[in-house]
Design an enzyme around this catalytic site. Structure first.
Site, PDB file in Angstrom:
ATOM      1  N   LYS A 360      66.331  59.825  63.621  1.00 31.71           N
ATOM      2  CA  LYS A 360      65.700  58.890  64.549  1.00 31.71           C
ATOM      3  C   LYS A 360      64.329  58.489  64.005  1.00 31.71           C
ATOM      4  O   LYS A 360      63.546  59.332  63.589  1.00 31.71           O
ATOM      5  CB  LYS A 360      65.566  59.556  65.920  1.00 31.71           C
ATOM      6  N   GLU A 446      73.255  64.581  85.249  1.00 26.58           N
ATOM      7  CA  GLU A 446      72.632  64.587  86.569  1.00 26.58           C
ATOM      8  C   GLU A 446      73.483  65.310  87.604  1.00 26.58           C
ATOM      9  O   GLU A 446      72.939  65.986  88.498  1.00 26.58           O
ATOM     10  CB  GLU A 446      72.366  63.144  87.019  1.00 26.58           C
ATOM     11  N   ARG A 474      73.880  58.845  89.819  1.00 24.76           N
ATOM     12  CA  ARG A 474      74.999  59.475  89.124  1.00 24.76           C
ATOM     13  C   ARG A 474      75.325  60.845  89.709  1.00 24.76           C
ATOM     14  O   ARG A 474      76.385  61.402  89.424  1.00 24.76           O
ATOM     15  CB  ARG A 474      74.666  59.590  87.639  1.00 24.76           C
TER      16      ARG A 474
END
Length: 766
Positions: A360, A446, A474
């Site tokens: 990244k 979640e 969610r």
């Protein structure tokens, strides 16, 4: 005996896997290499991947700069323009594309390092596949900037994440090259599978559906549900696992699991390397296998498959029905392109998982050196990577919450914090530095976070489950089934409530008041300012009679001066209290009395028309229709106070009271009755959608008979029934009609102090 020796070899290879290096399938675009050449290519590729991983260190010192011109990128407007490029030109294209992203985002801000990490992968995918006929689905889509630049939108990047500009995520209505819109994680595999099945049913000539999912997004349960079903249905699709070791934001937050990424899968994939000795063993085993009877050959075939799984880690994906390929270097175009071409041209309907290892922020040293790899940035200086940040007048609500939670945890060892891969966004990174053993990052999960918190509450802990409002959607079933029905004291902390600015409609926290307000047993509160936020954290810590919800918006506090001058706080020595104090559940407060009097100031007894009025002496509100109450929930209270002052300045007959509800559940019905008794107009203001606080107040007024005699005018001011595209928060509240001049206009219209405009004009009324 031979069978036993093969099993022993498998065990030996599994034990030796820690010393393994990466293997990648070597192939030529036009001809198949002979076995020895293929083995040499594989060894060479393994060496390149190992060396790339070792050498991905940050080179010394700024200034950093990119190419002075970008001739290859200038020649590519759409993916079809790439097809004529050779490998050297593709590599140059990736280099130019990376620096175009760096330079563009430095001027606008946005999600940054995720796009840098997939630059070569994006080039390879668009070179091999033919969008828009083929579908490429970017999970979350915060890594889609290179994709957008290669699909006709490069010139629009100066408008990125701005009003009327380019979205920061994939968006179907923005381009035919955006196969699927996103903003939340773990959806790509399901979408790709749906597309693949649809193409099969419709007998489409081509059926190439590619889901690009990060190692963070693949921690979400929905990704596993999709993989399980894809293997079961044998859906033709390619899942590209972009493995960069950055599961949480920021990775490195101190938690009960240590500072490593919040995912056992991440640890698992980090060891998915195939050793050269194992390749020799596989060749040996395959050659030897032909000497065995057919039934033994089948057994040995399974041994080979499981040996490959033990050393490469393919087993977890292959048991779900995928053919596992990798890991390969996601920055090596020479390796990726032929692999993708083979997968594209395969006649197999078996789903494939291509494991790609990337870094990244790759290619930009400041990003590679940052703890969060510069995941999301404001404007910055390209030469140094230093971000341009104005000095905030006050701390953010997120940091205020985190420090208030630290205060609560200091006094009570039962207090723990939970986040779903967003420690930096929710303040759990701050809490984690102080209480690492009481900080739990569950990854992008979640649903698990909510039920995990419920289990903790069963045993007497005080869990604070900290999730963005938009992401709590969610975990809705878990809030109902696992928390509310059992009345467990889980503290649900919803950051980013209301509109959030340039992330756009996928991230607005507009709906929590509506979707949580209908659930029994919940206590729902929303602070108007930083003092109230601290007080409500303390209130949640002290409240054990059931589940509670604390929601607050993105943004910063007001600072001591504004708290005193606008809100009327009487601050000792002009300083904001360092710690919060618990407040009574379900009790609101009067903030402003008619004439501009701030009711929070000590010793203030002035009322309507008094000489202590900020707006001077006089007689206001003689008629009931001139008396107005504004009842606010949340941080629109400041706008309501400004509106009240301005409306009274414009008309000396008006007498306006402003109240802070504090709680949506339970409502302060005594306060509401008091406001209704004294005023002819009641206006509610909130940072939520239709179905929230205003609806609860209206429902109570109707049942209480307050509307029966026609002496009360009621108006709810809410976020309208639409989606707000990327813009600043101010611009979005302007579009929503929730800034001070909109509230002032509503007051004046209801009091008949201005001509009532037609409906289309009300949104722009000043």
């Amino acid at each position: 005996m031979k069978f036993i020796s093969l099993s022993s070899a498998v065990a030996s290879l599994a034990a030796a896997s820690t010393a393994s290096v990466s293997y990648a399938f070597a192939s030529s675009r036009r001809s198949r290499a002979p076995p020895r050449a293929a083995a040499a290519d594989a060894a060479s590729s393994s060496t390149r991947l190992r060396e790339a991983a070792v050498n991905r260190v940050v080179p010394p010192g700024p200034p950093y700069s990119g190419p002075s011109s970008k001739p290859i990128l200038d020649s590519v407007r759409y993916p079809r323009d790439m097809k004529r490029l050779d490998m050297r030109e593709l590599q140059q294209l990736a280099h130019e594309l990376r620096w175009e992203v760096i330079e563009s985002v430095s001027r606008t801000g946005g999600h940054f390092s995720s796009s840098l990490g997939v630059t070569e992968l994006t080039v390879a995918l668009h070179y091999v596949f033919d969008m828009p006929e083929d579908d490429i689905i970017w999970d979350v889509a915060h890594q889609c900037y290179p994709h957008k630049m290669l699909t006709g939108r490069r010139e629009r990047f100066p408008t990125l994440r701005q009003l009327g500009g380019l979205s920061g995520f994939c968006k179907r209505k923005e381009s035919e090259y955006d196969s699927f819109g996103a903003g939340h994680s773990s959806t790509s595999i399901s979408a790709a599978q749906g597309m693949s099945v649809a193409k099969s049913i419709l007998n489409r000539r081509r059926n190439n559906c590619i889901a690009v999912i990060g190692d963070g997004a693949i921690t979400g349960g929905m990704a596993y549900e999709a993989m399980n079903n894809a293997g079961y249905l044998s859906s033709r699709m390619i899942v590209v696992l972009n493995d960069n070791g950055q599961v949480s934001l920021p990775t490195g937050t101190q938690t009960a699991g240590g500072v490593r990424p919040a995912s056992q899968l991440s640890a698992y994939t980090s060891n998915l390397l195939v050793s050269k000795p194992f390749q020799d063993f596989r060749d040996f085993a395959k050659g030897l296998n032909r000497l065995f009877p057919e039934n033994v050959q089948d057994v040995n075939k399974r041994i080979d498959e499981y040996a490959r799984g033990l050393v490469t880690g393919g087993t977890i994906f292959e048991e779900l029905g995928f053919f596992y390929v990798g890991p390969i270097d996601g920055h090596d175009l020479e390796n990726m392109v032929p692999i993708l071409e083979k997968l594209r041209d395969s006649d197999s309907n078996k789903p494939v998982l291509l494991h790609v290892k990337t870094t990244k922020g790759y290619g930009y040293p400041p990003a590679m050196a940052a703890s969060d790899r510069m995941h999301g940035v404001g404007k910055f200086d390209v030469a140094t990577g230093v971000q341009v940040k104005g000095k905030a007048a006050a701390p953010s609500f997120t940091s205020i919450f985190a420090n208030a939670l630290i205060d609560a945890a200091t006094e009570d060892r039962a207090v723990v914090g939970i986040t779903a891969a967003m420690p930096g966004g929710t303040g759990m990174d701050i809490f984690g530095r102080r209480f690492p053993k009481r900080t739990f990052d569950v990854g992008i999960a979640e649903q698990h976070a909510v039920t995990f918190a419920a289990g903790m509450a069963c045993e007497g802990l005080k869990p604070f489950c900290c999730i963005y409002s938009t992401f709590m959607q969610r975990g809705y079933d878990q809030v109902v089934h696992d928390v509310a029905i059992q009345n467990l004291p889980v503290r649900m902390i919803l950051d980013r409530a209301g509109v959030v600015g340039n992330d756009g409609p996928t991230h607005h926290g507009c709906y929590d008041l509506a979707y949580l307000g209908c659930i029994p047993n919940l206590t729902i509160m929303s602070p108007s300012d930083e003092i109230e936020l601290r007080n409500m954290v303390a209130t949640c810590a002290d409240f054990d009679d059931g589940p509670s919800v604390l929601r607050y918006p993105r943004g910063v506090g007001y600072g001591a001066e504004k708290l005193q001058n606008l809100f009327g706080y009487d601050l000792e020595d002009g300083e904001i209290p360092a710690k919060g104090t618990s407040i009574e559940i379900g009790k609101g407060r009067i903030i402003r009395k008619p004439g501009g009097v701030r009711a929070l100031s000590e010793g203030t007894v002035a009322d309507n028309g008094s000489s202590d009025s900020r707006l001077g002496p006089g007689s206001r509100g003689r008629k009931r229709e001139d008396r107005v109450a504004i009842l606010s929930l949340g941080t629109r209270l400041s706008e309501a106070l400004i509106a009240a002052d301005e409306a009274e300045e414009m008309n000396s007959d008006l007498a306006i009271t402003v109240a802070d509800a504090r709680f949506m559940k339970p409502l302060d019905i005594d306060l509401i009755r008091e406001l209704v008794k004294d005023n002819g107009i009641l206006i509610t203001v909130e940072e939520g959608s239709i179905g929230g606080f205003g609806n609860h107040v209206l429902h109570f007024l109707s049942l209480d008979g307050a509307l029966d005699d026609g002496r009360l005018k009621f108006r709810p001011m809410v976020l309208p029934d639409t989606y707000f595209e990327a813009a600043t928060q101010y611009e979005q509240y302007e579009m929503a009609g929730l800034n001070s001049h909109h509230i002032r206009g509503t007051v004046l219209r209801l009091a008949k102090k201005i001509e009532v405009p037609v409906l289309e004009e009300t949104e722009t009324l000043q």
